[in-house]
Every structure is written in C-alpha cells, then in structure tokens.
Design a protein around this motif. Sequence first.
Motif, mmCIF file in Angstrom:
data_model
loop_
_atom_site.group_PDB
_atom_site.id
_atom_site.type_symbol
_atom_site.label_atom_id
_atom_site.label_comp_id
_atom_site.label_asym_id
_atom_site.label_seq_id
_atom_site.Cartn_x
_atom_site.Cartn_y
_atom_site.Cartn_z
ATOM 1 N N ASN A 1 -6.754 0.386 9.437
ATOM 2 C CA ASN A 1 -7.088 -0.616 8.431
ATOM 3 C C ASN A 1 -6.567 -0.197 7.022
ATOM 4 O O ASN A 1 -7.692 0.422 6.729
ATOM 5 C CB ASN A 1 -8.053 -1.548 8.338
ATOM 6 N N GLN A 2 -5.853 -0.018 6.098
ATOM 7 C CA GLN A 2 -5.817 0.193 5.328
ATOM 8 C C GLN A 2 -6.191 -0.778 3.618
ATOM 9 O O GLN A 2 -5.920 -0.414 2.975
ATOM 10 C CB GLN A 2 -3.950 0.946 4.447
ATOM 11 N N ILE A 3 -6.238 -1.568 4.221
ATOM 12 C CA ILE A 3 -7.006 -3.550 3.226
ATOM 13 C C ILE A 3 -7.947 -3.194 2.503
ATOM 14 O O ILE A 3 -7.127 -2.822 1.212
ATOM 15 C CB ILE A 3 -6.853 -4.370 4.492
ATOM 16 N N ASP A 4 -8.425 -2.180 2.017
ATOM 17 C CA ASP A 4 -9.284 -1.289 1.554
ATOM 18 C C ASP A 4 -8.776 0.096 0.611
ATOM 19 O O ASP A 4 -10.221 -0.090 -0.710
ATOM 20 C CB ASP A 4 -10.798 -1.263 1.638
ATOM 21 N N ASN A 5 -7.622 0.631 0.730
ATOM 22 C CA ASN A 5 -7.495 1.473 0.406
ATOM 23 C C ASN A 5 -6.775 1.539 -1.124
ATOM 24 O O ASN A 5 -5.482 0.618 -1.039
ATOM 25 C CB ASN A 5 -6.807 2.344 1.033
ATOM 26 N N ASP A 6 -6.845 1.803 -2.053
ATOM 27 C CA ASP A 6 -6.291 1.481 -3.405
ATOM 28 C C ASP A 6 -4.970 2.038 -3.354
ATOM 29 O O ASP A 6 -4.224 1.828 -3.789
ATOM 30 C CB ASP A 6 -7.131 2.354 -4.498
ATOM 31 N N ALA A 7 -5.274 2.996 -1.842
ATOM 32 C CA ALA A 7 -3.317 3.470 -2.704
ATOM 33 C C ALA A 7 -2.148 2.549 -1.842
ATOM 34 O O ALA A 7 -0.959 2.945 -2.644
ATOM 35 C CB ALA A 7 -3.473 5.316 -1.738
ATOM 36 N N TYR A 8 -2.906 1.447 -1.250
ATOM 37 C CA TYR A 8 -1.799 0.354 -0.576
ATOM 38 C C TYR A 8 -2.182 -0.598 -1.261
ATOM 39 O O TYR A 8 -1.246 -1.844 -1.113
ATOM 40 C CB TYR A 8 -1.855 0.449 0.637
ATOM 41 N N LYS A 9 -2.225 -0.221 -2.500
ATOM 42 C CA LYS A 9 -2.309 -1.783 -4.243
ATOM 43 C C LYS A 9 -1.216 -2.497 -3.783
ATOM 44 O O LYS A 9 -1.833 -4.393 -3.521
ATOM 45 C CB LYS A 9 -3.884 -1.665 -5.210
ATOM 46 N N ARG A 10 -0.687 -1.631 -4.757
ATOM 47 C CA ARG A 10 1.335 -2.945 -4.872
ATOM 48 C C ARG A 10 1.409 -3.394 -4.033
ATOM 49 O O ARG A 10 2.147 -4.008 -3.518
ATOM 50 C CB ARG A 10 1.883 -2.061 -5.670
ATOM 51 N N VAL A 11 1.394 -2.470 -2.526
ATOM 52 C CA VAL A 11 2.397 -3.086 -0.823
ATOM 53 C C VAL A 11 1.253 -4.040 -0.962
ATOM 54 O O VAL A 11 1.439 -5.362 0.137
ATOM 55 C CB VAL A 11 2.032 -1.864 -0.610
ATOM 56 N N LYS A 12 0.432 -3.792 -0.321
ATOM 57 C CA LYS A 12 -1.046 -4.985 -0.025
ATOM 58 C C LYS A 12 -0.409 -6.676 -1.223
ATOM 59 O O LYS A 12 -0.449 -7.801 0.170
ATOM 60 C CB LYS A 12 -2.176 -4.987 -0.636
ATOM 61 N N LEU A 13 -0.537 -6.621 -2.835
ATOM 62 C CA LEU A 13 0.250 -7.317 -3.632
ATOM 63 C C LEU A 13 0.815 -7.854 -3.282
ATOM 64 O O LEU A 13 0.956 -9.330 -2.861
ATOM 65 C CB LEU A 13 -0.030 -6.980 -4.894
ATOM 66 N N SER A 14 1.953 -7.162 -2.981
ATOM 67 C CA SER A 14 3.841 -7.403 -2.794
ATOM 68 C C SER A 14 3.342 -8.431 -1.612
ATOM 69 O O SER A 14 4.161 -9.175 -1.567
ATOM 70 C CB SER A 14 4.658 -6.643 -2.996
ATOM 71 N N LEU A 15 3.527 -7.860 -0.710
ATOM 72 C CA LEU A 15 3.035 -8.522 0.506
ATOM 73 C C LEU A 15 2.472 -10.361 0.691
ATOM 74 O O LEU A 15 2.487 -11.147 1.359
ATOM 75 C CB LEU A 15 2.877 -7.887 2.529
ATOM 76 N N THR A 16 0.858 -10.011 0.424
ATOM 77 C CA THR A 16 0.561 -10.882 0.006
ATOM 78 C C THR A 16 1.270 -12.171 -0.565
ATOM 79 O O THR A 16 1.333 -13.146 -0.171
ATOM 80 C CB THR A 16 -1.477 -10.715 -0.705
ATOM 81 N N GLU A 17 1.294 -11.499 -1.836
ATOM 82 C CA GLU A 17 2.305 -13.104 -2.609
ATOM 83 C C GLU A 17 3.901 -13.637 -2.053
ATOM 84 O O GLU A 17 3.857 -14.605 -1.932
ATOM 85 C CB GLU A 17 3.248 -12.139 -3.599
ATOM 86 N N LYS A 18 4.590 -12.549 -1.360
ATOM 87 C CA LYS A 18 5.607 -13.001 -0.458
ATOM 88 C C LYS A 18 4.791 -13.844 0.584
ATOM 89 O O LYS A 18 5.583 -14.865 1.697
ATOM 90 C CB LYS A 18 6.377 -11.883 0.214
ATOM 91 N N LEU A 19 3.603 -13.302 1.634
ATOM 92 C CA LEU A 19 3.343 -14.877 2.290
ATOM 93 C C LEU A 19 3.017 -15.810 1.914
ATOM 94 O O LEU A 19 3.253 -17.061 2.366
ATOM 95 C CB LEU A 19 1.997 -13.884 3.152
ATOM 96 N N LEU B 1 -4.355 -4.486 7.065
ATOM 97 C CA LEU B 1 -2.913 -3.876 6.310
ATOM 98 C C LEU B 1 -2.350 -2.118 7.081
ATOM 99 O O LEU B 1 -3.716 -1.434 6.973
ATOM 100 C CB LEU B 1 -3.440 -3.607 5.118
ATOM 101 N N TYR B 2 -1.303 -2.458 7.638
ATOM 102 C CA TYR B 2 -1.557 -0.932 8.675
ATOM 103 C C TYR B 2 -0.018 -0.286 7.405
ATOM 104 O O TYR B 2 0.732 -1.096 7.541
ATOM 105 C CB TYR B 2 -1.249 -1.924 10.081
ATOM 106 N N ASP B 3 -0.095 0.971 7.776
ATOM 107 C CA ASP B 3 1.216 1.661 6.999
ATOM 108 C C ASP B 3 2.151 2.191 8.153
ATOM 109 O O ASP B 3 1.332 3.032 9.515
ATOM 110 C CB ASP B 3 0.958 2.769 6.721
ATOM 111 N N LEU B 4 3.165 1.287 9.326
ATOM 112 C CA LEU B 4 3.965 1.412 10.029
ATOM 113 C C LEU B 4 4.767 2.741 10.187
ATOM 114 O O LEU B 4 4.970 3.323 11.253
ATOM 115 C CB LEU B 4 4.974 0.090 10.963
#
Length: 337
Positions: free
Chosen positions: A283-301, A271-274
């Motif tokens: 890689n921000q995949i395990d960073n809790d600060a990006y938890k909502r972004v990660k969930l949103s992109l995961t469901e869209k994908l 997960l990258y903050d562009l």
Amino acid sequence: RGTFPNGQPGNIIGGVYEGPVEGTYACFLAERAIEKMKSFLNNPAQPFFLALHFFAPHLPYFLPESHINLYNPQDIPLPKSMNETFENKPIVQRHYAAHWCFDCFSKEDWQKIISMYWADVTLVDEQIGRVLRFLDDNGLTEHTAVFFTADHGAFVGSHKLSDKGPAMYDDIYRIPFITRFPGLVQPQFICSEFVSPLIDLTATFLDLCDIPVPSHFDGRSIIPLLKGDIPTDWRKEIYAEFHGHHFPFPQRMIRSKTHKLIINPADIDELYDLVNDPDEMVNQIDNDAYKRVKLSLTEKLYHHLQKTGDNFYHWMTSMHNVSASAQNTESSSFAKK
C-alpha cells in the motif's frame, strides 16, 4: 472446513457431490436454457434474448467424482498474494482472513481447494459448450451474439481470503468478458480498453437493436470497441463501489491501467502501483513518491462521485486533499434540479 475464531465449525469450502454431473446445478441450468431455445425454433424469424446465470464457480465447491480430481493439486502454483502480511492494510482484511479460517489450511490444502475451484470452472465451461453446440447444430450461430461475463471474481486463498468482501483487489473486481459475434468480432480479438460489462452490456444490447441509448445511462455500447474502433473519449479509468457484504462497509475505487486508489472511510486508504506491484501487496498511500498520482486519482474520483450524485463525495470534501475549486458541499449534484 476450518474452525472459526470462536471455536465453532467454519464455513464449508467444498466437498464431494455424490450424484452424477447431470444432477449438478450447472447442468440443470444449461438443460433449461437448451429447452427454452428449442421453443425459439418454432418461430425462426422472431429475434430472441436469453439470459443464463450460473451460480458456479462459487463457494462451496461441491463437485461430482468425475470432476473433483480433474486437476492434480501438486501441479497448482499458489498465488503470490498468499504471502499477504496485511501491513499498512485495512484491519478488516485480517478479520476476513480469520472469518474464512485461512490459517486452518495447509499449503497442500490450498492447492486442493484451488484445484476444486478450477474444476468448478471447467464444469461451467462444459455446460456453456453444450449451449453453444445447440446454436451450432440448429443454424443459429451466425445470427446470434453471445456474451459471457460474471458479477465478481473470487478470492481463492489470494491475500489469505476467500469468496468476496471489503477488499477491492483485482481478484474480485477484474472479471472475465468474452463475446462470440460472427461478422463483427474477429476470432482471437483482444480488447485492451476498460469495459464494464455490468453497466455497458445494457447499452450494448440497445445498440444492437438500433434503439437509442438513454443519455442518463452510465454504461456505453461496446460495439465500436468490438469492431476495433476505439472512441477518442473512451474511459481512461474505471470506477467501482462497495457497500458491504456481511456488514456495512462503504468503499469507493478508481482504477487506471497503472494505479488504483481505494477510499475506506472506516480505515486506512489504499493506493497500489499496478505496474510494479500487480499483486497489490504494498500500500503506497503514505509514500511521497506517489503524491502526484494520489492527488490526480483523488480528484478524478471526487468529480465522478459528484457527477453521479453519490453523496460519498461529502466524506472526501472534508477528509481528503481536494482542490478548493472542486469542492462542493451541497447535498448532491442533483440539488439544483
């Protein structure tokens, strides 16, 4: 060329082509295209379509003497991502760096390699110029739409990699797209929306010919975008898939204008903050600060994979945080049909 980890000679990166520019593959292809267009002049009222596919710029960079020293290596800045550490990244990237013998070359070597890549780009640019001049010289420019794009970009030392492979960085997934379309596209017009030339151009060509675009096409005509009219339902994200290069290595990616999520079943996801990290170093995949972004992109994908019948989503059903309402364990979205 460098040396493989097993001690054998590595892949050839580039060298001098001892023939003239006219003997290069790029020049040969342009010449063939021009000869073909000459035959179109015999029937000027008949519309024509011509696809011209250059191999360059692509490894290995073999260039004639007229081009190999076109750019001074000392003037070339090295990409920031050449400082890649591979920390918290899929291990395959480290292996690919070894496969392409990155550490065999010095900083000065890489500046020379990049200068050769630039020269290869220039060589192709010159040949495209010849083709466009033919249109100009024969009164075809005002009636001809020209599209330029590529099938992929290139790692030229960025992220300590070369060529392409199982690493979904913008270096190879963000490709050029230029069009010349008199009467439709204004000079210097820049479109900031997501366009996927490899699937959108087919729909665009049909639109130009007033042929309805089939509903099952994934691509959409970009004619409205070229006019500056952005449809309200135009894509907000873009998707990509990878199946392997030298060996099978499935990946799926969703990219918005601000973030990118990559699913790697064989290794850690990415997960990258562009916005704050355009070089995709952290890689921000395990960073809790990006938890909502990660969930949103995961469901869209996940929804996209379901919609397109990509069974890759089955992996995500069990291994990723997808809401229960979205889960579907059928074999594919076409099962009911």
